[in-house]
Write a protein that holds these residues in place. Sequence first.
Motif, short mmCIF file in Angstrom:
data_model
loop_
_atom_site.label_atom_id
_atom_site.label_comp_id
_atom_site.label_asym_id
_atom_site.label_seq_id
_atom_site.Cartn_x
_atom_site.Cartn_y
_atom_site.Cartn_z
N ARG A 40 1.38 -0.97 0.12
CA ARG A 40 -0.44 -0.30 0.13
C ARG A 40 1.25 1.31 0.02
NH1 ARG A 40 -3.91 2.92 -1.61
NH2 ARG A 40 -5.10 4.47 0.01
N GLU A 41 1.86 1.45 0.92
CA GLU A 41 2.54 2.36 0.64
C GLU A 41 3.39 2.86 -0.55
OE1 GLU A 41 5.61 1.94 3.87
OE2 GLU A 41 4.21 2.00 5.42
N LYS A 42 3.67 1.88 -1.08
CA LYS A 42 4.16 1.74 -2.99
C LYS A 42 3.14 2.45 -3.58
CE LYS A 42 7.77 -2.36 -2.48
NZ LYS A 42 7.41 -3.52 -2.22
N ASN A 43 1.65 2.09 -3.89
CA ASN A 43 0.51 2.23 -4.40
C ASN A 43 -0.04 2.52 -3.31
OD1 ASN A 43 -0.70 2.38 -6.36
ND2 ASN A 43 -0.14 0.18 -7.23
N LEU A 44 -0.26 3.94 -3.41
CA LEU A 44 -1.00 4.86 -2.35
C LEU A 44 -3.13 5.23 -3.27
CD1 LEU A 44 1.08 7.80 -0.63
CD2 LEU A 44 0.34 5.22 0.43
N ASP A 45 -2.52 4.89 -4.43
CA ASP A 45 -3.88 4.90 -5.34
C ASP A 45 -4.39 3.18 -5.86
OD1 ASP A 45 -3.44 7.60 -5.67
OD2 ASP A 45 -1.92 7.68 -7.61
N ASP A 46 -4.24 2.67 -5.51
CA ASP A 46 -5.12 1.49 -5.53
C ASP A 46 -6.01 0.65 -4.84
OD1 ASP A 46 -5.64 -0.99 -6.15
OD2 ASP A 46 -3.21 -2.75 -6.32
N LEU A 47 -6.91 1.08 -4.69
CA LEU A 47 -8.02 0.72 -4.18
C LEU A 47 -8.45 -0.52 -3.65
CD1 LEU A 47 -10.53 3.81 -5.44
CD2 LEU A 47 -9.35 3.73 -3.10
N THR A 48 -7.69 -0.92 -4.63
CA THR A 48 -8.23 -2.38 -4.31
C THR A 48 -7.39 -3.05 -3.51
OG1 THR A 48 -9.09 -2.55 -6.75
CG2 THR A 48 -8.72 -4.84 -5.64
N LEU A 49 -6.55 -2.56 -3.31
CA LEU A 49 -5.24 -2.86 -2.96
C LEU A 49 -5.42 -2.42 -0.77
CD1 LEU A 49 -1.99 -4.12 -1.42
CD2 LEU A 49 -1.08 -2.17 -2.26
N LEU A 50 -6.05 -1.30 -1.57
CA LEU A 50 -6.49 -0.63 0.17
C LEU A 50 -7.72 -1.39 0.83
CD1 LEU A 50 -7.08 2.04 2.66
CD2 LEU A 50 -8.15 2.87 1.12
N LYS A 51 -8.85 -2.55 -0.24
CA LYS A 51 -9.58 -2.80 0.29
C LYS A 51 -9.31 -3.82 0.90
CE LYS A 51 -14.36 -4.43 -0.71
NZ LYS A 51 -15.42 -4.50 -2.64
N GLN A 52 -8.52 -4.88 0.16
CA GLN A 52 -7.77 -6.10 0.92
C GLN A 52 -7.42 -6.05 2.18
OE1 GLN A 52 -5.60 -7.87 -2.04
NE2 GLN A 52 -4.99 -9.49 -0.46
N LEU A 53 -6.97 -5.04 1.97
CA LEU A 53 -5.70 -4.10 3.50
C LEU A 53 -6.74 -4.48 4.78
CD1 LEU A 53 -3.64 -4.02 5.48
CD2 LEU A 53 -3.79 -1.71 4.23
N ARG A 54 -7.94 -4.25 4.35
CA ARG A 54 -9.16 -3.24 5.30
C ARG A 54 -9.56 -4.18 5.93
NH1 ARG A 54 -6.40 0.49 6.62
NH2 ARG A 54 -6.76 2.93 5.83
N LYS A 55 -9.70 -5.52 5.07
CA LYS A 55 -10.08 -6.68 5.17
C LYS A 55 -9.86 -7.59 6.38
CE LYS A 55 -11.76 -10.46 2.52
NZ LYS A 55 -11.77 -11.55 1.13
N GLU A 56 -8.47 -7.31 6.05
CA GLU A 56 -7.22 -8.64 6.71
C GLU A 56 -6.92 -7.89 7.97
OE1 GLU A 56 -5.86 -11.26 5.95
OE2 GLU A 56 -6.95 -11.58 4.28
N GLN A 57 -6.50 -6.37 7.77
CA GLN A 57 -6.86 -6.12 9.35
C GLN A 57 -8.35 -5.97 9.76
OE1 GLN A 57 -6.44 -1.89 7.95
NE2 GLN A 57 -4.25 -2.02 8.44
N THR A 58 -9.70 -6.65 9.49
CA THR A 58 -10.63 -6.96 10.09
C THR A 58 -10.68 -8.40 10.93
OG1 THR A 58 -11.94 -5.26 8.43
CG2 THR A 58 -13.33 -7.02 10.50
N LYS A 59 -10.20 -8.63 9.95
CA LYS A 59 -10.09 -10.39 10.04
C LYS A 59 -9.13 -10.12 11.42
CE LYS A 59 -8.69 -13.72 6.99
NZ LYS A 59 -7.78 -13.81 5.89
N LEU A 60 -8.07 -9.75 11.01
CA LEU A 60 -6.92 -9.68 12.45
C LEU A 60 -7.71 -9.50 13.84
CD1 LEU A 60 -3.72 -10.07 13.40
CD2 LEU A 60 -3.60 -8.47 12.46
N LYS A 61 -8.69 -8.64 13.90
CA LYS A 61 -8.75 -8.29 14.88
C LYS A 61 -9.90 -8.77 15.11
CE LYS A 61 -8.74 -2.90 13.43
NZ LYS A 61 -9.68 -1.63 13.92
N TRP A 62 -10.52 -10.06 14.47
CA TRP A 62 -11.77 -10.60 15.08
C TRP A 62 -10.49 -11.81 15.87
CZ3 TRP A 62 -16.49 -10.86 15.98
CH2 TRP A 62 -17.74 -9.83 15.22
N MET A 63 -9.47 -11.92 14.71
CA MET A 63 -8.45 -13.31 15.66
C MET A 63 -8.68 -13.09 17.61
SD MET A 63 -6.46 -14.37 12.38
CE MET A 63 -7.57 -15.36 11.32
N GLN A 64 -7.78 -11.48 17.39
CA GLN A 64 -7.35 -10.85 18.45
C GLN A 64 -8.78 -11.31 19.22
OE1 GLN A 64 -5.64 -7.64 17.16
NE2 GLN A 64 -3.96 -8.25 16.64
#
Length: 102
Positions: free
Chosen positions: A47-71
């Motif tokens: 994401r830091e390399k490609n700030l304009d990629d909305l698909t990457l941002l969406k995937q990052l948010r999805k994984e962050q949510t999954k991580l919070k659920w696991m914690q």
Amino acid sequence: MAAPSGGVNCEEFAEFQLMEAHTSRDRFIKNCIAQTSSVVKHLREEREKNLDDLTLLKQLRKEQTKLKWMQSELNVEEVVNDRSWKVFNERCRIHFKPPKNE
């Protein structure tokens, strides 16, 4: 995980049903957290390399949510573990005292 033999007594129940089950679930949840954390770290770097990629941002948010659920699940597992031992101690305290490593 081996099953207790024949009639289950308090010691076998503590050893096979509680200790091993809780240890196993805790290990699996922590393994999932580690794997998801790695994915989140990788996606952040991308994401830091490609700030304009909305698909990457969406995937990052999805994984962050999954991580919070696991914690959160790890916290739930701790509560379940504590309550299980409380009930076990109430029911079996006159028959068996488990070691204090839970």
